[in-house]
Design an enzyme around this catalytic site. Structure first.
Site, PDB file in Angstrom:
ATOM      1  N   ASN A 215      45.754   4.021  11.756  1.00  0.00           N
ATOM      2  CA  ASN A 215      44.828   3.870  12.611  1.00  0.00           C
ATOM      3  C   ASN A 215      45.656   3.867  13.900  1.00  0.00           C
ATOM      4  O   ASN A 215      45.661   2.941  14.321  1.00  0.00           O
ATOM      5  CB  ASN A 215      43.668   2.723  12.231  1.00  0.00           C
ATOM      6  CG  ASN A 215      42.664   2.653  13.497  1.00  0.00           C
ATOM      7  OD1 ASN A 215      42.300   3.301  14.093  1.00  0.00           O
ATOM      8  ND2 ASN A 215      41.943   1.452  13.696  1.00  0.00           N
TER       9      ASN A 215
ATOM     10  N   LYS B 141      43.801   4.362  17.037  1.00  0.00           N
ATOM     11  CA  LYS B 141      43.011   3.761  18.047  1.00  0.00           C
ATOM     12  C   LYS B 141      42.917   4.879  19.039  1.00  0.00           C
ATOM     13  O   LYS B 141      43.110   6.100  18.981  1.00  0.00           O
ATOM     14  CB  LYS B 141      43.356   2.306  18.244  1.00  0.00           C
ATOM     15  CG  LYS B 141      43.451   1.431  16.882  1.00  0.00           C
ATOM     16  CD  LYS B 141      43.559   0.097  17.364  1.00  0.00           C
ATOM     17  CE  LYS B 141      43.715  -0.974  15.960  1.00  0.00           C
ATOM     18  NZ  LYS B 141      43.798  -2.133  16.195  1.00  0.00           N
TER      19      LYS B 141
ATOM     20  N   HIS C  12      35.362  -0.549  11.425  1.00  0.00           N
ATOM     21  CA  HIS C  12      36.486  -1.355  11.747  1.00  0.00           C
ATOM     22  C   HIS C  12      35.813  -2.436  12.788  1.00  0.00           C
ATOM     23  O   HIS C  12      34.920  -2.596  13.474  1.00  0.00           O
ATOM     24  CB  HIS C  12      37.273  -0.286  12.746  1.00  0.00           C
ATOM     25  CG  HIS C  12      38.557  -1.080  13.033  1.00  0.00           C
ATOM     26  ND1 HIS C  12      38.739  -2.049  14.192  1.00  0.00           N
ATOM     27  CD2 HIS C  12      39.837  -0.928  12.598  1.00  0.00           C
ATOM     28  CE1 HIS C  12      40.127  -2.429  14.188  1.00  0.00           C
ATOM     29  NE2 HIS C  12      40.726  -1.740  13.078  1.00  0.00           N
TER      30      HIS C  12
ATOM     31  N   GLU D 142      36.685  -3.741  15.421  1.00  0.00           N
ATOM     32  CA  GLU D 142      36.487  -3.423  16.795  1.00  0.00           C
ATOM     33  C   GLU D 142      35.446  -2.589  17.187  1.00  0.00           C
ATOM     34  O   GLU D 142      34.609  -2.721  18.173  1.00  0.00           O
ATOM     35  CB  GLU D 142      37.667  -2.438  17.474  1.00  0.00           C
ATOM     36  CG  GLU D 142      38.986  -3.304  17.512  1.00  0.00           C
ATOM     37  CD  GLU D 142      40.339  -2.656  17.379  1.00  0.00           C
ATOM     38  OE1 GLU D 142      40.361  -1.430  17.348  1.00  0.00           O
ATOM     39  OE2 GLU D 142      41.383  -3.192  17.143  1.00  0.00           O
TER      40      GLU D 142
ATOM     41  N   GLU E  99      40.334  -6.399   6.492  1.00  0.00           N
ATOM     42  CA  GLU E  99      40.802  -6.898   7.514  1.00  0.00           C
ATOM     43  C   GLU E  99      40.444  -8.186   8.069  1.00  0.00           C
ATOM     44  O   GLU E  99      39.585  -7.914   8.870  1.00  0.00           O
ATOM     45  CB  GLU E  99      40.738  -5.592   8.455  1.00  0.00           C
ATOM     46  CG  GLU E  99      41.161  -4.353   8.195  1.00  0.00           C
ATOM     47  CD  GLU E  99      41.814  -3.265   9.231  1.00  0.00           C
ATOM     48  OE1 GLU E  99      42.924  -2.880   9.278  1.00  0.00           O
ATOM     49  OE2 GLU E  99      40.594  -3.134  10.060  1.00  0.00           O
TER      50      GLU E  99
ATOM     51  N   GLY F 115      46.283  -6.780  14.991  1.00  0.00           N
ATOM     52  CA  GLY F 115      46.822  -6.763  16.280  1.00  0.00           C
ATOM     53  C   GLY F 115      47.424  -8.149  16.869  1.00  0.00           C
ATOM     54  O   GLY F 115      47.874  -7.986  18.057  1.00  0.00           O
TER      55      GLY F 115
ATOM     56  N   SER G 227      48.170  -6.320  10.894  1.00  0.00           N
ATOM     57  CA  SER G 227      49.813  -7.018  11.178  1.00  0.00           C
ATOM     58  C   SER G 227      50.705  -6.482  10.015  1.00  0.00           C
ATOM     59  O   SER G 227      51.452  -7.275   9.685  1.00  0.00           O
ATOM     60  CB  SER G 227      49.785  -8.259  11.760  1.00  0.00           C
ATOM     61  OG  SER G 227      49.219  -8.332  12.919  1.00  0.00           O
TER      62      SER G 227
HETATM   63  C1  PEP Z   1      43.789  -2.176  12.524  1.00  0.00           C
HETATM   64  O1  PEP Z   1      43.630  -2.053  13.672  1.00  0.00           O
HETATM   65  O2  PEP Z   1      43.121  -1.693  11.598  1.00  0.00           O
HETATM   66  C2  PEP Z   1      44.988  -2.914  12.258  1.00  0.00           C
HETATM   67  C3  PEP Z   1      45.220  -3.404  11.097  1.00  0.00           C
HETATM   68  O3  PEP Z   1      45.724  -3.148  13.113  1.00  0.00           O
HETATM   69  P1  PEP Z   1      47.427  -3.914  13.262  1.00  0.00           P
HETATM   70  O4  PEP Z   1      48.038  -3.480  12.182  1.00  0.00           O
HETATM   71  O5  PEP Z   1      47.934  -3.714  14.600  1.00  0.00           O
HETATM   72  O6  PEP Z   1      47.010  -5.358  12.998  1.00  0.00           O
END
Ligand code: PEP
Length: 242
Positions: A8, A10, A88, A90, A160, A166, A205
């Site tokens: 992803n 973004k 997601h 966000e 998630e 992040g 992460s």
């Molecule tokens: C994400 O945005 O779906 C995500 C898992 O980000 P990160 O791997 O940076 O934590």
């Protein structure tokens, strides 16, 4: 089941950076694990042209019409697109997307023959209040309500934890496995004939140094990756290609 890694990106990478990534990635990718990429919508065609499955990070619940600024699942499919990430955190947090709205988006995307990566996850206060399973359960039941189009081929669920996205904080393999096992159980109840086979991704992460332990868990079938998917070298490592 072959592990699936979904990048992803973004709102990152310009066109040149997308092409550089694709070239570097394809030079070393062996296919040991399946790799999909969701770049910014405007660059999805670059990924489609590369032969790597290409995804949107959101789409409209409508197919077409007077919805200024929206992206249609049908148009994306027509372009050669493969999948869409929906729900997601966000999108839920900054764009006020509710599980009810996401249910309409998931249905539309599946009807238009896109695969869907449906995301769920709790915030830190929710985890601290011991609400993880009830929050995730509600997101599953509301977001995947009345899914006549869903199959184990076209529906993927990503867990998630919002506090791990992040932030550099990863859920421990045991924490992730606990929620994945719960989600697997809910999906089995919801879709008795195929729920067990739905792929479950962990996101939050995921990095080259923790991916093996996470993917080694019984109910973790792959990863949804933000930060570590931006560098070809790191994404290759996640795909098992050093
Ligand atoms: C994400 O945005 O779906 C995500 C898992 O980000 P990160 O791997 O940076 O934590």
């Amino acid at each position: 089941m072959t592990k699936l890694l979904v990048a992803n990106w973004k709102m990152n990478k310009n066109g040149k950076e997308c092409l550089e990534f694709i070239e570097a990635f394809k030079a070393k990718y062996s296919g040991k694990r399946v790799a999909w990429i969701a770049p910014q919508a405007l660059f999805t065609k670059l990924v489609i042209n590369s032969g790597i499955p290409s995804g949107l990070q959101n789409c409209s619940e409508h197919i077409n019409g007077a919805f200024t600024g929206e992206i249609s699942a049908r148009t994306f499919k027509e372009m050669g697109g493969d999948f869409v990430i929906l729900g997601h955190s966000e999108r839920r947090q900054y764009f006020m997307e509710t599980s009810k709205l996401l249910n309409a988006k998931v249905k539309t995307a599946l009807k238009e023959s896109l695969k869907v990566v449906y995301c769920v996850g709790e915030t830190l206060p929710e985890r601290e209040a011991n609400q993880t399973l009830s929050i995730v359960g509600d997101q599953i039941h509301q977001g995947l309500n009345d899914m006549s189009e869903a199959t184990s081929e076209n529906l993927i669920v990503a867990y998630e934890p919002v506090w791990a996205i992040g932030t550099g904080k990863t859920a421990s393999p045991a924490q992730a496995q606990e929620v994945h096992a719960f989600i697997r159980g809910e999906l089995k109840k919801k879709f008795p004939t195929f729920g067990e086979k739905i792929q479950l991704l962990y996101g939050g992460s995921v990095k080259p140094d923790n991916v093996e332990e996470l993917l080694g868990q019984k109910d973790i079938d792959g990863g949804l990756v933000g930060g570590a998917s931006l560098k070809a070298q790191d994404f290759l490592a996640l795909c098992g290609d050093k």
